[in-house]
Design an enzyme around this catalytic site. Structure first.
Site, PDB file in Angstrom:
ATOM      1  N   ASP A  65       0.767  -1.084  -0.119  1.00  0.00           N
ATOM      2  CA  ASP A  65      -0.045   0.069  -0.002  1.00  0.00           C
ATOM      3  C   ASP A  65       0.904   1.269  -0.004  1.00  0.00           C
ATOM      4  O   ASP A  65       1.989   1.123   0.638  1.00  0.00           O
ATOM      5  CB  ASP A  65      -0.923   0.053   1.221  1.00  0.00           C
ATOM      6  CG  ASP A  65      -2.038  -1.176   1.129  1.00  0.00           C
ATOM      7  OD1 ASP A  65      -2.213  -1.551  -0.027  1.00  0.00           O
ATOM      8  OD2 ASP A  65      -2.496  -1.488   2.406  1.00  0.00           O
ATOM      9  N   LYS A  66       0.294   2.499  -0.238  1.00  0.00           N
ATOM     10  CA  LYS A  66       0.877   3.614  -0.566  1.00  0.00           C
ATOM     11  C   LYS A  66       1.519   4.059   0.659  1.00  0.00           C
ATOM     12  O   LYS A  66       2.636   4.397   0.813  1.00  0.00           O
ATOM     13  CB  LYS A  66       0.151   4.656  -1.054  1.00  0.00           C
ATOM     14  CG  LYS A  66       0.570   6.093  -0.976  1.00  0.00           C
ATOM     15  CD  LYS A  66      -0.665   7.000  -1.514  1.00  0.00           C
ATOM     16  CE  LYS A  66      -0.098   8.579  -1.491  1.00  0.00           C
ATOM     17  NZ  LYS A  66      -1.148   9.603  -2.120  1.00  0.00           N
TER      18      LYS A  66
END
Length: 419
Positions: free
Chosen positions: A255-256
């Site tokens: 994830d970011k």
């Protein structure tokens, strides 16, 4: 056997502690302006784009492993780690020289210490040792009892998938000349992402593999048309500045706002092997996370299917009609109102750890999407601690440990001081 790493020299002749067997183990240095943690020890190295020229005759030493011991999160929240000494005594190490593997000819050895190696094409038995890497080619000297044999017989001792080997033969990328076999495994390629310079923390690199420690706040690849400044663009810039004409091939994503190792394949052969290993759950990813509340018990397993939330485009939820998802966890340290846990993914669903921890009433600190509060961290407290995979040719186990990022380490210090 010739290995796979790149010869890199800087700072004068001789090898540093991190430059073993012809390739540099990239240090556990901080991830620059994006908040990666700082590494310790002589092997730490920041990997900017200093324009270092790669050797064209990339001949290497006998072993290609970059095993790092697991980091510890002691008082003060700092990570400590070291380069393991060639993986001795561990699963996946090479049998003694000349052992050749069961039933194989001289000069052929069992993959992965006699076990079928992860992600291997149709090859399950002994394989030919790697040869010298010269530019775009690998040159293998065949053992006496394979010299002069037809390609169909030699192919049984190669880890190449049949489709790739067939294409190499059709395009003259597989050349058999007496006792020498030449394979065009490292062709120059057109880049598929524009370059955006970013300071990268490279944890490992050889001719087949790149592992980058992703900082928080950037995506692994674009999520919409025209998006820039992703990790893919930064890797493209690194390839350009280091003189490597390669496509960017990420094997998995995180994830970011999650930090940790991202695995890249540097050629088609490695990409095939790693994709197959991912499907067969042979690439292991170990995370540390800070959950809210006090987790009961010292270890556990969360086996709950995950599907998309119909009311929120980016959110996931536990759903009977979702995909199977399994997460194993163990408690590392307890605080007054938080618990540090180490997690191992058996599957790789989107937001899996975040959804699973929230489902047992311990959402991750800072994870507003799944009910976490932002008192000790401003993002989800999730970090990829370790990545374990097998070398695409030899099958030998390799692993890297990523340092805990600064904001995560500081959160642990605060929680310890508040006890």
């Amino acid at each position: 056997m010739a290995g796979a790493g790149r010869n890199r020299r800087q700072g004068g002749p001789g090898q540093s502690g991190g430059e073993r067997n012809g390739r540099r183990d990239r240090g556990r240095s901080g991830g620059g302006s994006h908040g990666g943690g700082r590494g310790s020890g002589s092997h730490a190295e920041k990997s900017g784009f200093g324009g270092r020229k790669l050797s064209q005759d990339r001949t290497e030493g006998p072993r290609q492993q970059a095993e790092r011991t697991g980091g510890s999160y002691g008082q003060g929240g700092k990570t400590r780690g070291s380069v393991a000494g060639g993986g001795r005594g561990q699963a996946g190490t090479r049998p003694p020289r000349g052992s050749g593997g069961t039933g194989g000819p001289s000069g052929v050895r069992a993959a992965g210490g006699g076990q079928p190696s992860a992600g291997r094409g149709s090859q399950q038995g002994p394989i030919l040792s790697m040869g010298r890497i010269k530019g775009e080619w690998m040159e293998i000297r065949l053992p006496d009892n394979l010299s002069g044999a037809p390609m169909a017989a030699i192919a049984k001792y190669l880890p190449l998938p049949p489709k790739l080997l067939s294409r190499l033969m059709q395009t003259r990328g597989c050349v058999l000349q007496g006792p020498h076999l030449r394979l065009h495994l490292f062709p120059r390629e057109g880049r598929d992402f524009p370059s955006d310079w970013m300071e990268l923390n490279i944890l490992y690199e050889d001719e087949f593999t790149l592992v980058v420690n992703k900082p928080a706040g950037i995506e692994v690849h674009p999520s919409e048309k025209g998006q820039r400044k992703t990790l893919a663009h930064a890797v493209a810039a690194y390839y350009e500045m280091s003189g490597q004409d390669l496509r960017v091939r990420h094997v998995h994503r995180i994830d970011k706002d999650t930090t940790g190792p991202v695995l890249y394949a540097k050629n088609e052969f490695a990409h095939y092997q790693y994709d197959k290993a991912m499907r067969e759950k042979e690439v292991e990813r170990i995370y540390v996370a800070l959950g809210e509340g006090r987790v009961e018990g010292n270890k556990g397993k969360i086996d709950k299917p995950i599907g998309q939330d119909r009311h929120h485009s980016t959110r996931r939820r536990i759903s009977d009609t979702g995909d199977q998802a399994v997460t194993h966890y163990e408690v590392v340290e307890r605080f007054d109102d938080h618990t540090l846990v180490r997690l191992r993914l058996e599957t790789g669903r989107t937001h899996q750890i975040r959804v699973h921890m929230a489902s047992i009433n311990h959402p991750l600190a800072g994870d507003g999407l799944y009910g976490g509060k932002r008192g000790v961290m401003s993002r989800q407290a999730l970090h990829g601690e370790r990545l374990i995979w097998r070398h695409p040719w030899t099958g030998e186990k390799q692993q890297v440990t990523a340092p805990l990022p600064d904001d995560f380490a500081q959160a642990l210090v605060k929680l310890r001081n508040d006890r």
